[in-house]
Each structure stands twice: as structure tokens, then as C-alpha cells.
Design a protein around this motif. Sequence first.
Motif, PDB file in Angstrom:
ATOM      1  N   GLU A 110       0.660  -1.237  -0.002  1.00 29.42           N
ATOM      2  CA  GLU A 110      -0.002  -0.010   0.077  1.00 29.42           C
ATOM      3  C   GLU A 110       0.868   1.277  -0.089  1.00 29.42           C
ATOM      4  O   GLU A 110       0.486   2.300  -0.545  1.00 29.42           O
ATOM      5  CB  GLU A 110      -0.930  -0.057   1.221  1.00 29.42           C
ATOM      6  CG  GLU A 110      -1.934  -1.207   1.091  1.00 29.42           C
ATOM      7  CD  GLU A 110      -2.812  -1.033   2.509  1.00 29.42           C
ATOM      8  OE1 GLU A 110      -2.788  -0.021   3.251  1.00 29.42           O
ATOM      9  OE2 GLU A 110      -3.772  -1.812   2.393  1.00 29.42           O
ATOM     10  N   ARG A 111       1.983   1.346   0.447  1.00 28.25           N
ATOM     11  CA  ARG A 111       2.920   2.314   0.405  1.00 28.25           C
ATOM     12  C   ARG A 111       3.485   2.821  -1.046  1.00 28.25           C
ATOM     13  O   ARG A 111       3.635   3.933  -0.895  1.00 28.25           O
ATOM     14  CB  ARG A 111       4.128   1.883   1.279  1.00 28.25           C
ATOM     15  CG  ARG A 111       5.251   2.974   1.254  1.00 28.25           C
ATOM     16  CD  ARG A 111       6.347   2.762   2.242  1.00 28.25           C
ATOM     17  NE  ARG A 111       7.407   3.813   2.162  1.00 28.25           N
ATOM     18  CZ  ARG A 111       8.723   3.600   2.188  1.00 28.25           C
ATOM     19  NH1 ARG A 111       9.101   2.017   1.942  1.00 28.25           N
ATOM     20  NH2 ARG A 111       9.612   4.392   1.930  1.00 28.25           N
ATOM     21  N   ALA A 112       3.153   1.784  -1.937  1.00 27.92           N
ATOM     22  CA  ALA A 112       3.629   2.425  -3.250  1.00 27.92           C
ATOM     23  C   ALA A 112       2.695   3.694  -3.775  1.00 27.92           C
ATOM     24  O   ALA A 112       3.484   4.451  -4.561  1.00 27.92           O
ATOM     25  CB  ALA A 112       3.072   1.150  -4.247  1.00 27.92           C
ATOM     26  N   THR A 113       1.494   3.988  -3.332  1.00 22.95           N
ATOM     27  CA  THR A 113       0.995   4.944  -3.617  1.00 22.95           C
ATOM     28  C   THR A 113       1.203   6.270  -2.667  1.00 22.95           C
ATOM     29  O   THR A 113       0.523   7.468  -2.906  1.00 22.95           O
ATOM     30  CB  THR A 113      -0.631   4.789  -3.463  1.00 22.95           C
ATOM     31  OG1 THR A 113      -1.047   4.536  -2.347  1.00 22.95           O
ATOM     32  CG2 THR A 113      -0.846   3.753  -4.343  1.00 22.95           C
ATOM     33  N   SER A 114       2.183   6.347  -1.804  1.00 17.44           N
ATOM     34  CA  SER A 114       2.447   7.413  -0.896  1.00 17.44           C
ATOM     35  C   SER A 114       3.280   8.407  -1.859  1.00 17.44           C
ATOM     36  O   SER A 114       3.538   8.519  -2.858  1.00 17.44           O
ATOM     37  CB  SER A 114       3.481   6.939   0.059  1.00 17.44           C
ATOM     38  OG  SER A 114       4.540   6.735  -0.451  1.00 17.44           O
ATOM     39  N   PRO A 115       3.020   9.774  -1.438  1.00 12.54           N
ATOM     40  CA  PRO A 115       3.482  10.904  -2.304  1.00 12.54           C
ATOM     41  C   PRO A 115       4.946  10.621  -2.485  1.00 12.54           C
ATOM     42  O   PRO A 115       5.399  10.962  -3.563  1.00 12.54           O
ATOM     43  CB  PRO A 115       3.056  12.102  -1.320  1.00 12.54           C
ATOM     44  CG  PRO A 115       1.932  11.635  -0.587  1.00 12.54           C
ATOM     45  CD  PRO A 115       1.998  10.117  -0.341  1.00 12.54           C
ATOM     46  N   GLU A 116       5.679  10.167  -1.396  1.00 12.42           N
ATOM     47  CA  GLU A 116       7.158  10.104  -1.702  1.00 12.42           C
ATOM     48  C   GLU A 116       7.515   9.262  -2.785  1.00 12.42           C
ATOM     49  O   GLU A 116       8.278   9.656  -3.411  1.00 12.42           O
ATOM     50  CB  GLU A 116       7.979   9.449  -0.442  1.00 12.42           C
ATOM     51  CG  GLU A 116       9.349   9.290  -0.519  1.00 12.42           C
ATOM     52  CD  GLU A 116       9.713   8.387   0.671  1.00 12.42           C
ATOM     53  OE1 GLU A 116      11.188   8.370   0.977  1.00 12.42           O
ATOM     54  OE2 GLU A 116       9.099   7.899   1.205  1.00 12.42           O
ATOM     55  N   ILE A 117       6.743   8.286  -2.859  1.00 14.59           N
ATOM     56  CA  ILE A 117       7.397   7.217  -3.961  1.00 14.59           C
ATOM     57  C   ILE A 117       6.639   7.485  -5.122  1.00 14.59           C
ATOM     58  O   ILE A 117       7.511   7.549  -6.259  1.00 14.59           O
ATOM     59  CB  ILE A 117       6.859   5.668  -3.382  1.00 14.59           C
ATOM     60  CG1 ILE A 117       7.526   5.242  -2.348  1.00 14.59           C
ATOM     61  CG2 ILE A 117       6.709   4.723  -4.710  1.00 14.59           C
ATOM     62  CD1 ILE A 117       7.041   3.910  -1.868  1.00 14.59           C
ATOM     63  N   GLN A 118       5.537   8.197  -5.418  1.00 17.14           N
ATOM     64  CA  GLN A 118       5.001   8.378  -6.499  1.00 17.14           C
ATOM     65  C   GLN A 118       5.461   9.795  -7.142  1.00 17.14           C
ATOM     66  O   GLN A 118       5.998   9.805  -8.358  1.00 17.14           O
ATOM     67  CB  GLN A 118       3.386   8.969  -6.257  1.00 17.14           C
ATOM     68  CG  GLN A 118       2.539   7.647  -6.156  1.00 17.14           C
ATOM     69  CD  GLN A 118       2.545   6.705  -7.484  1.00 17.14           C
ATOM     70  OE1 GLN A 118       2.458   7.412  -8.566  1.00 17.14           O
ATOM     71  NE2 GLN A 118       2.847   5.428  -7.432  1.00 17.14           N
ATOM     72  N   GLU A 119       5.910  10.725  -6.305  1.00 15.66           N
ATOM     73  CA  GLU A 119       6.795  11.844  -6.787  1.00 15.66           C
ATOM     74  C   GLU A 119       8.036  11.611  -7.402  1.00 15.66           C
ATOM     75  O   GLU A 119       8.554  11.913  -8.475  1.00 15.66           O
ATOM     76  CB  GLU A 119       6.902  12.998  -5.512  1.00 15.66           C
ATOM     77  CG  GLU A 119       5.491  13.661  -5.359  1.00 15.66           C
ATOM     78  CD  GLU A 119       5.787  14.546  -4.038  1.00 15.66           C
ATOM     79  OE1 GLU A 119       7.201  14.814  -3.550  1.00 15.66           O
ATOM     80  OE2 GLU A 119       4.798  14.958  -3.706  1.00 15.66           O
ATOM     81  N   ARG A 120       8.767  10.445  -6.493  1.00  9.42           N
ATOM     82  CA  ARG A 120      10.156  10.060  -7.295  1.00  9.42           C
ATOM     83  C   ARG A 120      10.025   9.492  -8.567  1.00  9.42           C
ATOM     84  O   ARG A 120      10.624   9.510  -9.695  1.00  9.42           O
ATOM     85  CB  ARG A 120      10.734   9.138  -6.330  1.00  9.42           C
ATOM     86  CG  ARG A 120      12.038   8.335  -6.719  1.00  9.42           C
ATOM     87  CD  ARG A 120      13.249   9.504  -6.862  1.00  9.42           C
ATOM     88  NE  ARG A 120      14.479   8.686  -6.953  1.00  9.42           N
ATOM     89  CZ  ARG A 120      15.309   8.546  -6.077  1.00  9.42           C
ATOM     90  NH1 ARG A 120      15.294   8.993  -4.886  1.00  9.42           N
ATOM     91  NH2 ARG A 120      16.461   7.906  -6.399  1.00  9.42           N
ATOM     92  N   LEU A 121       8.768   8.402  -8.666  1.00 12.36           N
ATOM     93  CA  LEU A 121       8.626   7.620  -9.792  1.00 12.36           C
ATOM     94  C   LEU A 121       8.027   8.534 -11.034  1.00 12.36           C
ATOM     95  O   LEU A 121       8.764   8.327 -12.142  1.00 12.36           O
ATOM     96  CB  LEU A 121       7.587   6.577  -9.470  1.00 12.36           C
ATOM     97  CG  LEU A 121       7.117   5.568 -10.805  1.00 12.36           C
ATOM     98  CD1 LEU A 121       8.284   4.967 -11.360  1.00 12.36           C
ATOM     99  CD2 LEU A 121       5.854   5.016 -10.467  1.00 12.36           C
ATOM    100  N   ASP A 122       7.231   9.386 -10.845  1.00  7.32           N
ATOM    101  CA  ASP A 122       7.145  10.418 -11.703  1.00  7.32           C
ATOM    102  C   ASP A 122       8.170  11.185 -12.285  1.00  7.32           C
ATOM    103  O   ASP A 122       8.267  11.353 -13.408  1.00  7.32           O
ATOM    104  CB  ASP A 122       5.824  11.340 -11.241  1.00  7.32           C
ATOM    105  CG  ASP A 122       4.535  10.510 -10.882  1.00  7.32           C
ATOM    106  OD1 ASP A 122       4.142   9.544 -11.558  1.00  7.32           O
ATOM    107  OD2 ASP A 122       3.869  11.213 -10.279  1.00  7.32           O
ATOM    108  N   TYR A 123       8.984  11.677 -11.348  1.00  2.00           N
ATOM    109  CA  TYR A 123      10.201  12.596 -11.737  1.00  2.00           C
ATOM    110  C   TYR A 123      11.037  11.696 -12.525  1.00  2.00           C
ATOM    111  O   TYR A 123      11.602  11.789 -13.730  1.00  2.00           O
ATOM    112  CB  TYR A 123      10.910  12.875 -10.496  1.00  2.00           C
ATOM    113  CG  TYR A 123      12.188  13.417 -10.762  1.00  2.00           C
ATOM    114  CD1 TYR A 123      12.336  14.900 -11.452  1.00  2.00           C
ATOM    115  CD2 TYR A 123      13.332  12.802 -10.286  1.00  2.00           C
ATOM    116  CE1 TYR A 123      13.790  15.312 -11.713  1.00  2.00           C
ATOM    117  CE2 TYR A 123      14.621  13.279 -10.742  1.00  2.00           C
ATOM    118  CZ  TYR A 123      14.890  14.465 -11.245  1.00  2.00           C
ATOM    119  OH  TYR A 123      15.961  15.043 -11.688  1.00  2.00           O
ATOM    120  N   GLU A 124      11.555  10.458 -12.265  1.00  2.00           N
ATOM    121  CA  GLU A 124      12.499   9.403 -13.071  1.00  2.00           C
ATOM    122  C   GLU A 124      11.633   9.314 -14.472  1.00  2.00           C
ATOM    123  O   GLU A 124      12.642   9.336 -15.499  1.00  2.00           O
ATOM    124  CB  GLU A 124      12.548   8.317 -12.132  1.00  2.00           C
ATOM    125  CG  GLU A 124      13.477   8.268 -10.823  1.00  2.00           C
ATOM    126  CD  GLU A 124      14.065   7.101 -10.593  1.00  2.00           C
ATOM    127  OE1 GLU A 124      14.299   6.156 -11.134  1.00  2.00           O
ATOM    128  OE2 GLU A 124      14.531   6.984  -9.228  1.00  2.00           O
TER     129      GLU A 124
END
Length: 560
Positions: free
Chosen positions: A311-325
Motif C-alpha cells: 500500500e505504501r507504493a501510492t504514497s506521495p514520496e514514492i509517486q513523486e520520485r517515480l513520476d520524476y524519474e
Amino acid sequence: MSFVHLHVHSTYSILDGFSQIKPLVARVKELGMPAVALTDHGTMFGTVEFFRAAKEAGIKPIIGLETYLAPRKMTSRDPRRDKRASHLLLLAENMTGYKNLLKIASASQLEGFYYRPRIDLDYLKSHSDGLIATSGCLSGQIPRALYNNDLERAEKYLRWYLEVFGREQFFIELQSHDINGLAQLNQRLVDLGNQHDVQFVATNDVHYINKEDARLQDILLAIQTGSLLADPDRMRMDDDSYYLRSPQEMIDLFGHVPGAIENTLQIADRCNVDLTPTGYHLPLFTVPHDFTTQSYLQYLCEGGLKRIYGERATSPEIQERLDYELEVIHDMGFDAYFLIVWDLCQHAKERGIWYNARGSAAGSLVAYALDINLIDPLEHNLMFERFLQKGRVNMPDIDLDFQDDRRAEMMQYCAEKYGEDKVAQIITFGTLGARAAIRDVGRVMDIPISEVDRVAKLIPAIPGRPVTIAEALAESSELQGLYQSASFYRELIDTASKMEGTVRNAGTHAAGVIITDKPIVEYTPLHRPTNQSDDNPVNTVTQYEMSIVDYLGLLKVDFL
């Protein structure tokens, strides 16, 4: 009036040419010549390096090749009838000609090699578009026939070349060296050309830059043939005229032959090949229906992160990093690159082949989500920018380790998936380092091996930082003492110092593999493997080394 050298060999005519490319181009500029060609023996190893050096110096690069013609078919290999090949000079007039040179250089190595990399007249005819040809040096078909007083054969060859290339694309080449009978041959060539209305072009068979380099070239030939300098019967140049003669020297030699000097300038003006990179040439990666490469990469990453983080996969920290990369990867055009590497890792996993990624890719969340690397960049606070950042001018580099006894399976998978003609290993070049230069020069000078070893061992072997002879001499009082103690030590050390950097041999990169969207021969000439193992399914190597294939935008995957 100026002049352009069109028959030039570099250090990439291995152990036969002594011209380093940058000093060669610098000397061309110093002599006031507007252009220069590179026509190495049977290979195009130095082509792109030469192109870049010439453009940087404001000199027009002319891309060429001195190819070898088989006496019969390029596949014929009778030791009595097929050992002696003829020479032919080819220059690329345009990009069509350049592409044909790539194919000629490749076929001569992969299909026609027998003592020399060879093609035959049929192959030449089918790849003659965009090329300017000359009759070549004394070893060309027409000059050799005339030298042997076989006018009928010479005229037969001339008619064939005129039919294939046309009168605007074929020239009779004239050279002046201290070779027995060459002056008389030149007159016969002039007579033949006048009788058949063929244009002339003056060249010098350049193998070194300056006249005083003749001795170093002589040593190079002795190294190549395993001979001693004192051997009177060894192979050697006839005199010291194989250097980059000045325009005035060439005018003095051939100014009396109509067009011989002027045509060098006209040919230079006509030859326009641009090897400036045109983007990346990634292999085509097929994605499932209704996906683009961009959307499929995002889909895989989101699935991977959900599997890893829950469930942590949708956290802002992970999503922002993924979107940026993903944004950086897409903007730089590398979506397919990550899918290709992901696919390799998936295949390894499915086949039970151990693998791991190394290096700065550990900082990529995308690579972690795709199971390319096994280190969590968030947990270890690793920066993506160390791996990839906007403005980077070359492709990302993910090195993959595979268990050594199954590495060949991974290469086989690449060849089957993308096509054998789109996969190749990468060539490497061994150059004469300080110790090797001392040993090679000492051997051909017939200096006792104990004395040569004594000198060589005084040059430090520092991993990752080659020490030159000049540096060793400046830092070692013992080496200075030897240098001052005897003339043969001074001659050995001074000569070897001048030989440093000369290309000694070609090899195959231990890990690098190129995968392209089109047949690799569209981008780089190919070479036969120099150390092919029986279980290696990739049986060709590029003639361009790693920094060049990277410059050209080709995908390199390291199979370590």
C-alpha cells in the motif's frame, strides 16, 4: 595552388602505419591543406576519430579505404592462386558511398578474409554507388599489369573500372617513391590515361607524418614481421618518402601532369560525408497492444512498486520520485532502453540465471521497480541524478552481471530476439604502453633480453594510471643512470618513447554488446572476432571501439 592528400594510412593500419590521427590532422593544417583523406588498409577503425579530429581542426575529412581485391572470388582460398591480393583506393563521395564502404569493409573481413580482408570485383560492382575509385598504388590491378608489360590486361581492367564507376568517378593514380621501375610505370600510366581519356590524380602513399619518422615506421614493420633491424632481407619501405609531403613537393613531382594536382582539390570538394550523430538508435521493442513504450514502462513500474511496497507504493514520496524519474527518462528518449534491460533481466529470471546490476543504476527507483537492480534507492537515500540527469549527452549505462557459465545463453537470447545482424560485440585496441614499447623495440634492435628487462622493470606498473617512459625517466634516478651510462640504453629508451601509443593489436571487449534497430553494418563496419570462444553465439565485433559506438548513439549492454 594547394594540394590534398588522398592516400593516407594511420596507426589503425596496424603495425604498418605510424601516423597518430590528431598529429596527422595538425600537420595537414600546418601545411595549409584544406582537406585530407584517411584510407587505412582493409579496415575503418579510425574513421570516426579522424572525422571528429579533422572537423575540430577546421580540416575537411575525406572518408576512404584501401581495400584488397581477391584474384578470383572473395570466397576462393587456394594457397597458390589466392594468396596475393591487389589494392584499390576508394573514397566516399556522399553518405551512400560511406554506407557502401561500411559494407565493403565488413564483407572483406567476415566473408573474404584470407591472409588479407578481401572483396572481389562482383562485390565491388554491386557496392560502387557513391564511391570515387583510383587505380591504386603499384599493387593495384592496372599498375601491376603495366609493370609486368601486360598492356592488354591493364586495358581490360581499365575498361571494367570505367564501366562500373564512370569517367567522373575513376582516376589513374600516380605516386613517386624510390621503387625500381616506378618512374617508367608512371609514364605508362600517363600514356594509358591519355589514350582512354581518363583523369589523373597525384598521391603519396603516406604511412607516417614527418620524413624523420621513417626510422620509426621501419621499426614498426620489424615488430609486425618479427624481424631484426639488422636483417637485410626483411620487409621494409624502399626509402623515406612515405611521409605527408607538402603541397609544393607534390606540385614539383606531378605538376607537369594535367589535372593530377588540381583533381585532388576537386575530389576533396566533391566528397561530403557527415558523421555527426543523428540521435539514438535503440532496437525496436514490441509492447503489448494498446500500450506505448512510455505507458508500458509506467505500467510495469507501478506494478513492480506495488509488489515491493504494498500500500505504501501510492504514497506521495514514492509517486513523486517515480513520476520524476519517468519524466526524465521519457524526455531523454530512453523508455525503450529500460524496457530492453528489463526484458533481459526477466529472461534471466525465467531461466534461473543469476544476474545483478552494478554501478549508479542503484540510484534509480525505476530500475528497482523493474527488478533490474536489487537495492532500494529510497531506503539507502541514493540519488537518481548520479545515474541519469537532464542534459546528459550519452545513453545511460547499466552494467549487468550474469553467472559466467550461462552468459552465452543471454547473448543467444539477444541474437534471437533482435536478429543476429543487429547484435555484435565491441572491438578494443591494444596500444604500445611504456613497458611493451621497451620490449618490442629492444627485441628488434637485438638488445640482450636481460638488458631490456632491466629497463622495462624500472617503469612502474600502476593500475589505472599508465606511466609513460618520459614520466618514469623523470622520476627514477636508476633509470636516469642507465640512460646516461650507454648509448644503446639511450637509443632504446628514446625510440621506445616515440613508439608509445601506437596501435599494437585488435581485441574484443570482455563484456560490451551492441544491439541496434537496423543491421549494425548501417552504423559501423564489422570485424571478425579476434578471440571468439566456441560457445559465444555473437560472432561479429564492431570496427568502431566503445567510445565511438557511444558517440554514434548505439545501445551498449555490458554482459559481465
